[in-house]
Design an enzyme around this catalytic site. Structure first.
Site, PDB file in Angstrom:
ATOM      1  N   PHE A 200      12.999  -6.511 -43.724  1.00  0.00           N
ATOM      2  CA  PHE A 200      13.930  -6.667 -43.505  1.00  0.00           C
ATOM      3  C   PHE A 200      14.891  -6.703 -44.806  1.00  0.00           C
ATOM      4  CE2 PHE A 200      16.804 -11.171 -44.238  1.00  0.00           C
ATOM      5  CZ  PHE A 200      18.106 -10.479 -43.295  1.00  0.00           C
TER       6      PHE A 200
ATOM      7  N   ASP B 261      -0.600   0.331 -49.300  1.00  0.00           N
ATOM      8  CA  ASP B 261      -0.563  -0.973 -49.615  1.00  0.00           C
ATOM      9  C   ASP B 261      -1.184  -1.612 -51.059  1.00  0.00           C
ATOM     10  OD1 ASP B 261      -1.959  -4.367 -49.844  1.00  0.00           O
ATOM     11  OD2 ASP B 261      -3.006  -3.688 -47.984  1.00  0.00           O
TER      12      ASP B 261
ATOM     13  N   LEU C 209       9.254  -5.418 -53.895  1.00  0.00           N
ATOM     14  CA  LEU C 209       9.541  -6.540 -52.597  1.00  0.00           C
ATOM     15  C   LEU C 209       8.369  -7.379 -51.770  1.00  0.00           C
ATOM     16  CD1 LEU C 209      12.065  -5.767 -53.454  1.00  0.00           C
ATOM     17  CD2 LEU C 209      13.421  -5.746 -51.016  1.00  0.00           C
TER      18      LEU C 209
ATOM     19  N   ARG D 258       3.020   2.437 -67.187  1.00  0.00           N
ATOM     20  CA  ARG D 258       3.129   3.594 -67.454  1.00  0.00           C
ATOM     21  C   ARG D 258       4.313   4.514 -68.022  1.00  0.00           C
ATOM     22  NH1 ARG D 258       2.586   7.805 -64.502  1.00  0.00           N
ATOM     23  NH2 ARG D 258       2.391   6.749 -62.364  1.00  0.00           N
TER      24      ARG D 258
ATOM     25  N   TYR E 241       1.782 -18.389 -50.638  1.00  0.00           N
ATOM     26  CA  TYR E 241       3.254 -17.532 -51.614  1.00  0.00           C
ATOM     27  C   TYR E 241       4.122 -18.307 -52.138  1.00  0.00           C
ATOM     28  CZ  TYR E 241       7.949 -16.037 -49.950  1.00  0.00           C
ATOM     29  OH  TYR E 241       8.791 -14.820 -49.829  1.00  0.00           O
TER      30      TYR E 241
END
Length: 325
Positions: free
Chosen positions: A12, A57, A72, A105, A144
């Site tokens: 979103f 991922d 995000l 890096r 979370y």
């Protein structure tokens, strides 16, 4: 191709950020594993030669070049992040390590999209950035809440130990087009229920409060924070300080949709915060930022989006239904 890297760019907020960066004529690398994001969100951007989509991922290391990094990537609604809480924690912590290692890096700025959930069920109201929060570290939301808190720790430790130019923003409730209709968050829930003339589901007595920021305002805050000098780390609250009760929100959605829905009340989930409102003094001071979209106007735009989505053939197919004739 180098450019601005946006992890979680299919989500979103991420898709709106990608679009905003492309409007500035920047090259954008969107990384997403589409566990909760949607390819539909970025499909219109694929025709832009400055846009690159990489399915990946972020619990796995990133091997690419970038000029700036926005992190995000993480499921953001309780419904989604509680499905696999261990993976949620891994996404927050391993994901933070991987983007920080990449920023170290490449010697580039990296922005962490943190959350108002780091404040938990707050005892201080409104919540300033120097409030340490009231979080249950072993509750159902901890994957979370504590995952984001640990990610902030990692960001500041990389800044102190390796001199990585970090940025940390704490995002408060945000809404707008491209929210998923089934993501479980209150604005999407209320709008979808109202458009279907179903009863509005309120948890608790509805007197708990939230502050809702329209997505365009939120994205301006993120971009503004990234543009600050390298030694400005944050954290900075980004959200709308106008507070409304959940019950009032439900009534407003019914009014704006013209629905025949009624409010219904159900038990409050564990550790659900009673109040949530940002102190945005720091954002105003550092970024000259404050939200401009009124809730009524923003909700009308979001209702229009959901109304079109629910009627679309694509959505009917996704639900396993026949497209409308």
């Amino acid at each position: 191709m180098s450019g601005v890297l946006v992890t979680g760019g299919g989500g979103f907020l991420g898709s709106h950020l990608c679009e905003r960066l492309l409007q500035e004529n920047k090259d954008v690398i969107c990384v997403d594993n589409f566990s909760t994001g949607s390819a539909r969100n970025v499909a219109p951007l694929l025709e832009n030669p400055s846009f690159r989509l990489l399915q990946h991922d972020i619990t796995m290391p990133l091997h690419l070049e970038a000029d700036e990094i926005y992190n995000l990537a993480c499921p953001a609604s309780p419904k989604h992040y509680q499905i696999n809480p261990v993976l949620t924690t891994k996404t927050n912590i391993l994901g933070a390590i991987n983007v920080l290692d990449l920023a170290h890096r490449l010697k580039v700025k990296v922005l962490q999209a943190s959350t108002s959930e780091v404040y938990g069920d707050p005892h201080t109201h409104p919540q300033p950035e120097n409030y340490w929060g009231n979080v249950n570290p072993i509750g159902a939301r901890a994957c979370y809440d504590e995952g984001k808190r640990c990610a902030e720790t990692l960001f500041f430790d990389y800044a102190r130990q390796y001199d990585v130019p970090i940025k940390v923003v704490r995002i408060f409730n945000t809404y707008g087009p491209r929210m998923q209709p089934d993501d479980g968050r209150v604005v999407a829930n209320f709008i979808v229920q109202a458009l279907r003339n179903q009863n509005i589901t309120i948890y608790g007595d509805g007197r708990q409060t939230r502050s809702f920021c329209y997505v365009d305002d939120l994205i301006e805050g993120l971009v503004g924070m990234m543009a600050t000098p390298a030694d400005v780390h944050g954290p900075v609250n980004i959200g709308n300080p106008v507070e409304i009760s959940v019950r009032e929100l439900g009534e407003l959605v019914i009014e704006l949709t013209g629905a025949s829905s009624k409010l219904t009340f159900h038990p409050l989930p564990t550790d659900d915060p009673r109040q949530r409102r940002p102190d945005i003094s720091r954002a105003y001071e550092l970024l000259s930022w404050s939200p401009s979209m009124a809730l009524r106007e923003g909700l009308a735009k979001t209702i229009d989006y959901f109304e079109g989505l629910l009627k679309s053939d694509q959505y009917q197919v996704l639900r396993g239904l026949s497209p409308a004739g």
